[in-house]
Design a protein around this motif. Structure first.
Motif, PDB file in Angstrom:
ATOM      1  N   THR A 284       0.862  -1.177   0.000  1.00 26.94           N
ATOM      2  CA  THR A 284       0.000   0.000   0.000  1.00 26.94           C
ATOM      3  C   THR A 284       0.898   1.226   0.000  1.00 26.94           C
ATOM      4  O   THR A 284       1.827   1.323   0.804  1.00 26.94           O
ATOM      5  CB  THR A 284      -0.889   0.040   1.260  1.00 26.94           C
ATOM      6  N   LEU A 285       0.618   2.154  -0.905  1.00 30.72           N
ATOM      7  CA  LEU A 285       1.365   3.403  -0.954  1.00 30.72           C
ATOM      8  C   LEU A 285       0.419   4.522  -0.542  1.00 30.72           C
ATOM      9  O   LEU A 285      -0.726   4.566  -0.986  1.00 30.72           O
ATOM     10  CB  LEU A 285       1.881   3.644  -2.370  1.00 30.72           C
ATOM     11  N   LYS A 286       0.920   5.377   0.329  1.00 35.47           N
ATOM     12  CA  LYS A 286       0.114   6.494   0.805  1.00 35.47           C
ATOM     13  C   LYS A 286       0.886   7.773   0.520  1.00 35.47           C
ATOM     14  O   LYS A 286       2.114   7.777   0.654  1.00 35.47           O
ATOM     15  CB  LYS A 286      -0.057   6.309   2.316  1.00 35.47           C
ATOM     16  N   GLY A 287       0.201   8.825   0.138  1.00 32.18           N
ATOM     17  CA  GLY A 287       0.912  10.069  -0.129  1.00 32.18           C
ATOM     18  C   GLY A 287       0.089  11.276   0.267  1.00 32.18           C
ATOM     19  O   GLY A 287      -1.135  11.245   0.233  1.00 32.18           O
ATOM     20  N   GLY A 288       0.766  12.329   0.666  1.00 36.14           N
ATOM     21  CA  GLY A 288       0.070  13.538   1.101  1.00 36.14           C
ATOM     22  C   GLY A 288       0.481  13.847   2.522  1.00 36.14           C
ATOM     23  O   GLY A 288       1.620  13.594   2.915  1.00 36.14           O
ATOM     24  N   ARG A 289      -0.444  14.360   3.290  1.00 33.46           N
ATOM     25  CA  ARG A 289      -0.177  14.572   4.717  1.00 33.46           C
ATOM     26  C   ARG A 289      -0.965  13.525   5.488  1.00 33.46           C
ATOM     27  O   ARG A 289      -2.162  13.361   5.275  1.00 33.46           O
ATOM     28  CB  ARG A 289      -0.602  15.973   5.145  1.00 33.46           C
ATOM     29  N   PHE A 290      -0.276  12.803   6.339  1.00 36.64           N
ATOM     30  CA  PHE A 290      -0.961  11.724   7.068  1.00 36.64           C
ATOM     31  C   PHE A 290      -0.282  11.513   8.407  1.00 36.64           C
ATOM     32  O   PHE A 290       0.885  11.884   8.601  1.00 36.64           O
ATOM     33  CB  PHE A 290      -0.939  10.425   6.251  1.00 36.64           C
ATOM     34  N   LEU A 291      -1.019  10.915   9.331  1.00 36.37           N
ATOM     35  CA  LEU A 291      -0.456  10.557  10.627  1.00 36.37           C
ATOM     36  C   LEU A 291       0.527   9.414  10.411  1.00 36.37           C
ATOM     37  O   LEU A 291       0.176   8.393   9.823  1.00 36.37           O
ATOM     38  CB  LEU A 291      -1.575  10.123  11.582  1.00 36.37           C
ATOM     39  N   SER A 292       1.739   9.602  10.869  1.00 34.25           N
ATOM     40  CA  SER A 292       2.774   8.588  10.671  1.00 34.25           C
ATOM     41  C   SER A 292       2.398   7.294  11.397  1.00 34.25           C
ATOM     42  O   SER A 292       1.748   7.310  12.437  1.00 34.25           O
ATOM     43  CB  SER A 292       4.099   9.118  11.210  1.00 34.25           C
ATOM     44  N   SER A 293       2.834   6.172  10.843  1.00 31.48           N
ATOM     45  CA  SER A 293       2.547   4.878  11.463  1.00 31.48           C
ATOM     46  C   SER A 293       3.602   4.471  12.482  1.00 31.48           C
ATOM     47  O   SER A 293       3.575   3.342  12.958  1.00 31.48           O
ATOM     48  CB  SER A 293       2.432   3.795  10.396  1.00 31.48           C
ATOM     49  N   VAL A 294       4.535   5.367  12.819  1.00 33.56           N
ATOM     50  CA  VAL A 294       5.504   4.997  13.852  1.00 33.56           C
ATOM     51  C   VAL A 294       4.792   4.875  15.194  1.00 33.56           C
ATOM     52  O   VAL A 294       3.797   5.554  15.438  1.00 33.56           O
ATOM     53  CB  VAL A 294       6.673   6.014  13.958  1.00 33.56           C
ATOM     54  N   GLY A 295       5.293   3.983  16.042  1.00 36.26           N
ATOM     55  CA  GLY A 295       4.698   3.812  17.359  1.00 36.26           C
ATOM     56  C   GLY A 295       3.292   3.237  17.262  1.00 36.26           C
ATOM     57  O   GLY A 295       2.898   2.674  16.237  1.00 36.26           O
ATOM     58  N   TYR A 296       2.534   3.378  18.346  1.00 38.84           N
ATOM     59  CA  TYR A 296       1.140   2.907  18.302  1.00 38.84           C
ATOM     60  C   TYR A 296       0.149   4.063  18.279  1.00 38.84           C
ATOM     61  O   TYR A 296      -0.675   4.195  17.383  1.00 38.84           O
ATOM     62  CB  TYR A 296       0.829   1.988  19.493  1.00 38.84           C
ATOM     63  N   GLN A 297       0.262   4.963  19.264  1.00 36.94           N
ATOM     64  CA  GLN A 297      -0.794   5.962  19.397  1.00 36.94           C
ATOM     65  C   GLN A 297      -0.768   7.016  18.299  1.00 36.94           C
ATOM     66  O   GLN A 297      -1.769   7.668  18.048  1.00 36.94           O
ATOM     67  CB  GLN A 297      -0.722   6.628  20.781  1.00 36.94           C
ATOM     68  N   ASN A 298       0.392   7.167  17.618  1.00 34.03           N
ATOM     69  CA  ASN A 298       0.515   8.264  16.660  1.00 34.03           C
ATOM     70  C   ASN A 298      -0.570   8.259  15.588  1.00 34.03           C
ATOM     71  O   ASN A 298      -1.038   9.295  15.165  1.00 34.03           O
ATOM     72  CB  ASN A 298       1.892   8.258  16.012  1.00 34.03           C
ATOM     73  N   GLN A 299      -0.971   7.051  15.141  1.00 35.39           N
ATOM     74  CA  GLN A 299      -1.949   7.051  14.051  1.00 35.39           C
ATOM     75  C   GLN A 299      -3.394   6.981  14.533  1.00 35.39           C
ATOM     76  O   GLN A 299      -4.311   6.867  13.729  1.00 35.39           O
ATOM     77  CB  GLN A 299      -1.658   5.930  13.069  1.00 35.39           C
ATOM     78  N   ILE A 300      -3.584   7.071  15.849  1.00 34.50           N
ATOM     79  CA  ILE A 300      -4.941   7.134  16.381  1.00 34.50           C
ATOM     80  C   ILE A 300      -5.356   8.604  16.410  1.00 34.50           C
ATOM     81  O   ILE A 300      -4.625   9.445  16.921  1.00 34.50           O
ATOM     82  CB  ILE A 300      -4.992   6.575  17.828  1.00 34.50           C
ATOM     83  N   HIS A 301      -6.514   8.903  15.873  1.00 34.77           N
ATOM     84  CA  HIS A 301      -6.969  10.286  15.872  1.00 34.77           C
ATOM     85  C   HIS A 301      -7.260  10.743  17.298  1.00 34.77           C
ATOM     86  O   HIS A 301      -7.716   9.970  18.121  1.00 34.77           O
ATOM     87  CB  HIS A 301      -8.220  10.444  15.005  1.00 34.77           C
TER      88      HIS A 301
END
Ligand SMILES: [Zn+2]
Lengths: 421, 296
Positions: free
Chosen positions: A142-159
């Motif tokens: 899967t390729l994602k592009g633009g501005r997005f919450l990084s998938s590093v760590g756990y909580q970072n990608q939780i809104h």
């Protein structure tokens, strides 16, 4: 309409046929009704092409024994909100939180898109996320592009509205300025295994802490991460990961003060490298979280930075090795009601800044190991509404204890939310 | 890199069957098994003791979605909280919405209780209509017909095999349906209270009457006020039993049953919900037996 008519006809026929022997005709009629029903059911929903839209409303009323406006995490950069990121506790009194507008949809068979726009309480509009994501690369890519919450760590990608506490863990505040949402690209690969094995790489502009927006060609930040996860029996699910983040900062500014309380303008240029280890375990009886469930979550951060430091334009060599972690537990003891406890700790570690001492920069160079304990209870009448009470004892500032109490509401309107793990 | 691949192969899936299928619910896993036999490797994302509305897209499900050739779900927004996440996080082009590898049972069945207006003040309503469609055997028949075609389209080599197994299943299923309808005839007109509107298709098929639900509104947990009101209502119009699915929590049903002096009947709801409900046939056998026991 036609179907209803036909059903009515069939019924009328059936009624009039009573006593006579015409089961064949009835059977034929039944089949025709079935056929028409099938056709009717195959029609797509009328709004199938409209994107999913949801709106998050949040706000709080808070009380704290220290002034949130001069919040700082002693011993750590960024030491104030203007170094990038949202790190201060909730404002005192009544305040509106961020109102978020989330729009997402499949774009075509190949791409999906999502926008998360945030209206801040001081009437700013921020783009939190605006990205495309591939659907059709296949083979687990899967390729994602633009501005997005990084998938590093756990909580970072939780809104933020889905967090279990109103604010971010101290380690997120100190090492990622609250959370990392850079502009760039992410490539992710899932292994063809029964265990979840996810490997990802991100490159980005590095526009925010720990990077700094600079007018440069190429990437200002890159990250690698891996996550593994699975089930332990029917009741327990887990995920664990390791991430590495590298950013280059140039003139990453921060505000400090000297021993006499005079303001000091600081800036850091150099390399920042961050390791994050994360783990989460969720338990629910027989895997059904409806009545009771338990969630344990923890992350460990380790950062080293080296480069040049300037304090009021006076330069020095700077190196630091600092760490931090948090662990939290959230338990739903009956439908709608949850309690949670979180403990935060940061380790000052070793910091060298040439001839500068805490007399030159009292926030950055005062050796202090910040800690915080937070207790929360929330009530969620439905999946779409939540009211939370949170108490915290925050020793982010050296020698000062900040006792915080807040009540927060989170409402979500529109499209059904996603049940993210 | 080589050591990484070697490590991965240790946890890799066992030798491939022709078709790897991820079913969202156990009833569809059972149906795929009937049609595909040992040519398919099918698992269900949920069990009969889990509420299919409330599942999270947990890591093991994402991994299974990654490896699936076909995802078979109920649709009609039953899995809205988690199936779209499995699709978007799987990196699997085959199972995306609109692809042959994503099958929704609700697409071939006409749904009951399609709301004319949708407002969350009415609770967490299913805006496309009631999605709990698998407890009418005629719906299973329709879904089976479409699924035979779909499995054959994805896996052309085994298509004749799916067709012959599928036809044999459908024949047995139609015979069983006739038998169930005969056996279930005495249930016609029986009034019951249920937990969520997840048994509506069963009651409609058998001609039973749903007098009320323990949930005050769809998706909301039962409240004392609502249960008290329901109890008063039952004094005017008595119900034969409180009927709940195996995954619904037991306390509210027991509270009401005790005060209304009626029994609680726990139905398997889907395959695996009781020890007896081992496949689709025994699911219906057991559900009918449990309801008919009320007449003894
Ligand atoms: Zn439902």
């Amino acid at each position: 309409m036609y179907r209803i008519l036909l059903c009515a006809m069939a019924l009328a026929m059936a009624a009039s046929a009573r006593g006579q022997n015409v089961p064949d005709e009835l059977e034929q009629l039944r089949q025709r009704v079935d056929h028409l029903e099938k056709q009717a059911a195959a029609k797509p929903a009328t709004n199938a092409f409209n994107p999913d839209i949801s709106l998050i409303l949040q706000g709080s009323v808070a009380r704290s024994s220290q002034n949130p406006d001069d919040y700082q995490i002693t011993g750590f950069m960024p030491s104030s909100a203007n170094s990038g990121g949202e790190v201060a506790p909730a404002p005192r009194g009544f305040s509106l939180g961020e109102s978020e507008l989330v729009i997402s949809s499949n774009i075509d068979p190949y791409f999906r898109g999502q926008l998360v726009a945030s209206f801040t309480p001081d009437n700013q509009l921020e783009v939190e996320e605006a990205f495309f994501q591939t659907l059709a690369l296949g083979r687990g890519f899967t390729l994602k592009g633009g501005r997005f919450l990084s998938s590093v760590g756990y909580q970072n990608q939780i809104h933020q509205h889905a967090w279990d506490f109103q604010d971010a863990p101290l380690a997120y505040k100190a090492f990622l300025g609250g959370r990392l949402n850079d502009d760039g690209l992410q490539l992710k690969w899932l292994a063809p295994t029964e265990l979840l094995v996810e490997l990802g790489a991100e490159v980005g502009r590095g526009r925010n802490f720990p990077g700094s927006d600079a007018n440069r060609n190429g990437a200002g930040l890159w990250a690698l991460y891996g996550h593994v996860g699975g089930d332990l029996g029917e009741s327990t699910a887990w995920r664990s990961g390791l991430s590495y983040l590298r950013a280059s900062a140039s003139d990453r500014g921060f505000d400090d003060h000297d021993a006499g309380g005079n303001p000091v303008t600081g800036a850091f240029s150099g390399r920042s490298a961050l390791w994050i280890a994360d783990a989460i375990v969720k338990w629910a009886p027989r895997g059904d979280a409806t009545v009771t469930n338990l969630k344990l979550q923890g992350e460990y951060f380790r950062r080293s930075e080296s480069g040049d430091l300037t304090l009021n334009s006076r330069p020095a060599d700077y190196t630091s090795r600092q760490s931090g972690w948090y662990a939290q537990m959230v338990y739903q003891f009956m439908p709608r009601w949850r309690v949670g406890y979180r403990y935060d700790r940061l380790g000052y570690g070793s910091v060298s800044a040439g001839s500068f001492t805490s007399a030159d920069a009292s926030i950055l160079l005062t050796a202090h190991n910040p800690t915080r304990g937070s207790l929360m209870m929330d009530w969620s009448p439905t999946e779409f509404s939540r009211v939370r009470v949170q108490l915290a004892r925050d020793n982010s500032r050296a020698g000062v204890t900040d006792n915080q109490v807040l009540v927060q509401y989170i409402f979500s309107l529109g499209a059904h939310g996603a049940h993210t793990f | 890199m080589r050591t990484l691949l070697a490590a991965l192969s240790l946890v890799a899936l066992p030798a491939h069957a022709a078709l790897t299928v991820l079913a969202c619910e156990p009833e569809w896993a059972a149906l795929v098994k009937e049609i595909g036999g040992d040519k398919v490797n099918v698992t269900s994302a949920t069990t009969a003791l889990q509420d299919p509305h409330r599942i999270e897209a947990r890591p093991s499900l994402i991994a299974r979605a990654r490896n699936a050739d076909l995802m078979v779900c109920t649709g009609a927004q039953l899995e809205i909280g988690w199936a779209p996440l499995l699709q978007s996080q799987s990196g699997n082009a085959k199972i995306q919405a609109g692809q042959p590898g994503y099958f929704e049972a609700a697409g071939v069945v006409s749904l009951l209780e399609r709301p004319t207006s949708v407002d969350r003040a009415q609770g967490d309503v299913h805006p496309a209509g009631n999605p709990h469609l698998h407890l009418n055997p005629r719906n299973i028949e329709r879904v089976a017909g479409a699924l035979i075609e779909r499995m054959g389209a994805i896996d052309a080599r085994e298509a004749p095999n799916y067709r012959s197994r599928g036809e044999a299943f459908l024949k047995r299923w139609r015979d069983a349906t006739v038998r169930w309808e005969k056996e279930g005839a005495p249930l016609k007109g029986m009034g019951v209270v249920t937990y969520h509107k997840n048994l509506t298709y069963l009651f409609a098929w058998l001609g039973m009457r749903e007098l009320g639900t323990l949930e005050p509104k769809p998706g909301l947990p039962p409240s004392t006020a609502h249960l008290t009101g329901l109890l008063e209502q039952l004094q005017r119009e008595p119900a034969k039993a409180v009927v709940r699915a195996a995954y619904n929590e037991p306390r509210a049903a027991e509270w009401l049953a005790e005060r209304a002096h009626i029994p609680v009947v726990v139905l398997p709801f889907t395959v695996g919900g009781t020890d007896q409900a081992k496949d689709l046939f025994t699911l219906y056998d057991d559900s009918l037996a449990r309801l008919l026991a009320l007449l003894k």
